[in-house]
Design a protein around this motif. Structure first.
Motif, PDB file in Angstrom:
ATOM      1  N   ARG A  51      -2.094  -0.416  -0.864  1.00 50.21           N
ATOM      2  CA  ARG A  51      -1.371   0.351  -1.865  1.00 50.21           C
ATOM      3  C   ARG A  51       0.033  -0.176  -2.030  1.00 50.21           C
ATOM      4  O   ARG A  51       0.634  -0.687  -1.110  1.00 50.21           O
ATOM      5  CB  ARG A  51      -1.358   1.809  -1.447  1.00 50.21           C
ATOM      6  N   GLU A  52       0.490  -0.016  -3.251  1.00 55.27           N
ATOM      7  CA  GLU A  52       1.822  -0.464  -3.642  1.00 55.27           C
ATOM      8  C   GLU A  52       2.541   0.752  -4.218  1.00 55.27           C
ATOM      9  O   GLU A  52       2.082   1.322  -5.198  1.00 55.27           O
ATOM     10  CB  GLU A  52       1.635  -1.558  -4.699  1.00 55.27           C
ATOM     11  N   PHE A  53       3.635   1.154  -3.581  1.00 53.79           N
ATOM     12  CA  PHE A  53       4.398   2.324  -4.007  1.00 53.79           C
ATOM     13  C   PHE A  53       5.767   1.905  -4.525  1.00 53.79           C
ATOM     14  O   PHE A  53       6.392   1.000  -3.976  1.00 53.79           O
ATOM     15  CB  PHE A  53       4.637   3.283  -2.831  1.00 53.79           C
ATOM     16  N   THR A  54       6.216   2.581  -5.572  1.00 52.80           N
ATOM     17  CA  THR A  54       7.606   2.488  -6.001  1.00 52.80           C
ATOM     18  C   THR A  54       8.135   3.914  -6.105  1.00 52.80           C
ATOM     19  O   THR A  54       7.412   4.831  -6.500  1.00 52.80           O
ATOM     20  CB  THR A  54       7.767   1.781  -7.358  1.00 52.80           C
ATOM     21  N   PHE A  55       9.392   4.096  -5.720  1.00 49.70           N
ATOM     22  CA  PHE A  55      10.055   5.396  -5.770  1.00 49.70           C
ATOM     23  C   PHE A  55      11.306   5.243  -6.625  1.00 49.70           C
ATOM     24  O   PHE A  55      12.164   4.420  -6.332  1.00 49.70           O
ATOM     25  CB  PHE A  55      10.458   5.847  -4.361  1.00 49.70           C
ATOM     26  N   ASP A  56      11.378   6.026  -7.687  1.00 41.74           N
ATOM     27  CA  ASP A  56      12.534   5.969  -8.577  1.00 41.74           C
ATOM     28  C   ASP A  56      13.510   7.099  -8.244  1.00 41.74           C
ATOM     29  O   ASP A  56      13.102   8.169  -7.777  1.00 41.74           O
ATOM     30  CB  ASP A  56      12.088   6.089 -10.032  1.00 41.74           C
ATOM     31  N   PRO A  57      14.805   6.894  -8.514  1.00 39.01           N
ATOM     32  CA  PRO A  57      15.816   7.919  -8.211  1.00 39.01           C
ATOM     33  C   PRO A  57      15.619   9.228  -8.971  1.00 39.01           C
ATOM     34  O   PRO A  57      16.128  10.259  -8.555  1.00 39.01           O
ATOM     35  CB  PRO A  57      17.139   7.272  -8.628  1.00 39.01           C
ATOM     36  N   ASP A  58      14.831   9.202 -10.058  1.00 36.61           N
ATOM     37  CA  ASP A  58      14.621  10.427 -10.839  1.00 36.61           C
ATOM     38  C   ASP A  58      13.548  11.337 -10.236  1.00 36.61           C
ATOM     39  O   ASP A  58      13.210  12.365 -10.806  1.00 36.61           O
ATOM     40  CB  ASP A  58      14.281  10.090 -12.289  1.00 36.61           C
ATOM     41  N   GLY A  59      12.994  10.973  -9.077  1.00 39.27           N
ATOM     42  CA  GLY A  59      11.996  11.805  -8.422  1.00 39.27           C
ATOM     43  C   GLY A  59      10.570  11.484  -8.823  1.00 39.27           C
ATOM     44  O   GLY A  59       9.644  12.220  -8.470  1.00 39.27           O
ATOM     45  N   PHE A  60      10.362  10.386  -9.541  1.00 40.34           N
ATOM     46  CA  PHE A  60       9.016   9.964  -9.914  1.00 40.34           C
ATOM     47  C   PHE A  60       8.724   8.603  -9.297  1.00 40.34           C
ATOM     48  O   PHE A  60       9.629   7.878  -8.887  1.00 40.34           O
ATOM     49  CB  PHE A  60       8.863   9.913 -11.438  1.00 40.34           C
ATOM     50  N   GLY A  61       7.457   8.265  -9.235  1.00 39.34           N
ATOM     51  CA  GLY A  61       7.074   6.984  -8.675  1.00 39.34           C
ATOM     52  C   GLY A  61       5.698   6.576  -9.170  1.00 39.34           C
ATOM     53  O   GLY A  61       5.037   7.314  -9.911  1.00 39.34           O
ATOM     54  N   GLU A  63       1.949   4.405  -7.958  1.00 33.42           N
ATOM     55  CA  GLU A  63       1.120   3.846  -6.901  1.00 33.42           C
ATOM     56  C   GLU A  63       0.026   3.005  -7.542  1.00 33.42           C
ATOM     57  O   GLU A  63      -0.649   3.458  -8.460  1.00 33.42           O
ATOM     58  CB  GLU A  63       0.475   4.963  -6.085  1.00 33.42           C
ATOM     59  N   TYR A  64      -0.100   1.784  -7.062  1.00 31.47           N
ATOM     60  CA  TYR A  64      -1.196   0.906  -7.456  1.00 31.47           C
ATOM     61  C   TYR A  64      -2.067   0.696  -6.230  1.00 31.47           C
ATOM     62  O   TYR A  64      -1.552   0.494  -5.126  1.00 31.47           O
ATOM     63  CB  TYR A  64      -0.679  -0.451  -7.953  1.00 31.47           C
ATOM     64  N   GLN A  65      -3.379   0.741  -6.432  1.00 34.99           N
ATOM     65  CA  GLN A  65      -4.312   0.498  -5.340  1.00 34.99           C
ATOM     66  C   GLN A  65      -5.057  -0.801  -5.626  1.00 34.99           C
ATOM     67  O   GLN A  65      -5.582  -0.995  -6.727  1.00 34.99           O
ATOM     68  CB  GLN A  65      -5.305   1.653  -5.223  1.00 34.99           C
ATOM     69  N   PHE A  66      -5.097  -1.673  -4.605  1.00 34.62           N
ATOM     70  CA  PHE A  66      -5.707  -2.990  -4.741  1.00 34.62           C
ATOM     71  C   PHE A  66      -6.711  -3.237  -3.625  1.00 34.62           C
ATOM     72  O   PHE A  66      -6.545  -2.747  -2.510  1.00 34.62           O
ATOM     73  CB  PHE A  66      -4.640  -4.095  -4.626  1.00 34.62           C
ATOM     74  N   PHE A  67      -7.716  -4.060  -3.943  1.00 32.25           N
ATOM     75  CA  PHE A  67      -8.588  -4.584  -2.901  1.00 32.25           C
ATOM     76  C   PHE A  67      -7.879  -5.750  -2.228  1.00 32.25           C
ATOM     77  O   PHE A  67      -6.881  -6.270  -2.740  1.00 32.25           O
ATOM     78  CB  PHE A  67      -9.920  -5.070  -3.503  1.00 32.25           C
ATOM     79  N   ARG A  68      -8.409  -6.194  -1.114  1.00 40.15           N
ATOM     80  CA  ARG A  68      -7.800  -7.290  -0.354  1.00 40.15           C
ATOM     81  C   ARG A  68      -7.624  -8.551  -1.203  1.00 40.15           C
ATOM     82  O   ARG A  68      -6.663  -9.285  -1.041  1.00 40.15           O
ATOM     83  CB  ARG A  68      -8.668  -7.599   0.864  1.00 40.15           C
ATOM     84  N   ASN A  69      -8.537  -8.792  -2.143  1.00 40.45           N
ATOM     85  CA  ASN A  69      -8.457  -9.999  -2.981  1.00 40.45           C
ATOM     86  C   ASN A  69      -7.455  -9.869  -4.129  1.00 40.45           C
ATOM     87  O   ASN A  69      -7.314 -10.771  -4.942  1.00 40.45           O
ATOM     88  CB  ASN A  69      -9.842 -10.353  -3.528  1.00 40.45           C
ATOM     89  N   GLY A  70      -6.760  -8.725  -4.215  1.00 39.40           N
ATOM     90  CA  GLY A  70      -5.757  -8.528  -5.257  1.00 39.40           C
ATOM     91  C   GLY A  70      -6.266  -7.830  -6.503  1.00 39.40           C
ATOM     92  O   GLY A  70      -5.489  -7.518  -7.400  1.00 39.40           O
ATOM     93  N   GLU A  71      -7.560  -7.566  -6.567  1.00 42.60           N
ATOM     94  CA  GLU A  71      -8.149  -6.888  -7.727  1.00 42.60           C
ATOM     95  C   GLU A  71      -7.676  -5.433  -7.771  1.00 42.60           C
ATOM     96  O   GLU A  71      -7.718  -4.717  -6.769  1.00 42.60           O
ATOM     97  CB  GLU A  71      -9.673  -6.937  -7.617  1.00 42.60           C
ATOM     98  N   LEU A  72      -7.208  -4.994  -8.945  1.00 45.96           N
ATOM     99  CA  LEU A  72      -6.722  -3.627  -9.126  1.00 45.96           C
ATOM    100  C   LEU A  72      -7.881  -2.642  -9.043  1.00 45.96           C
ATOM    101  O   LEU A  72      -8.912  -2.824  -9.679  1.00 45.96           O
ATOM    102  CB  LEU A  72      -6.014  -3.489 -10.477  1.00 45.96           C
ATOM    103  N   TYR A  73      -7.703  -1.589  -8.262  1.00 48.14           N
ATOM    104  CA  TYR A  73      -8.707  -0.523  -8.139  1.00 48.14           C
ATOM    105  C   TYR A  73      -8.309   0.700  -8.961  1.00 48.14           C
ATOM    106  O   TYR A  73      -9.098   1.242  -9.703  1.00 48.14           O
ATOM    107  CB  TYR A  73      -8.885  -0.140  -6.666  1.00 48.14           C
TER     108      TYR A  73
END
Length: 132
Positions: A51-61, A63-73
């Motif tokens: 998983r790839e998380f980003t957190f923004d200062p406005d309280g939102f963020g 999440e991207y979920q990927f398989f090991r090979n980089g394919e987006l889930y």
């Protein structure tokens, strides 16, 4: 006695201000970065998700979920906030998709650590997300 009461009051205020600064510092280190790693989730087919998380200062963020090979889930947006002002427990509110939790969040040398709970009653998974 007054002297000690004043000293006790000053120490109490100092601890309170230090706590706020630590939370603000933690947030500043979270913002504007991408945090990647395994938080213990698998896809429906049993494959491990990163998983790839980003957190923004406005309280939102996001999440991207990927398989090991980089394919987006999958991809989600969430609203994040601290459980209370005295803890390092993050609440990730995904709206209709439920609520997840990151407890005991800490950042040290570009690694965010803690315990991830998919739901409030799920078993926790120790995580380490690397800053990208």
């Amino acid at each position: 006695m007054k002297k000690y009461a004043g000293l006790l009051l000053m120490l109490t205020l100092l601890v309170g201000f230090t706590s706020c600064e630590d939370d603000e510092d933690l947030e500043e280190r979270m913002f504007g970065r991408v945090w990647v790693g395994d938080v213990g989730m698998n896809a429906v087919n049993g494959r491990i998700l990163y998983r790839e998380f980003t957190f923004d200062p406005d309280g939102f963020g996001e999440e991207y979920q990927f398989f090991r090979n980089g394919e987006l889930y999958d991809h989600f947006r969430f609203q994040w906030y601290w459980e209370d002002r005295y803890s390092n427990n993050l609440v990730l509110d995904y709206g209709r998709n439920g609520t997840s939790y990151m407890d005991n969040v800490d950042i040290y040398r570009g690694v965010m650590t803690g315990i991830f709970y998919l739901t409030g009653d799920s078993e926790g998974f120790p995580f380490a997300l690397e800053m990208q």
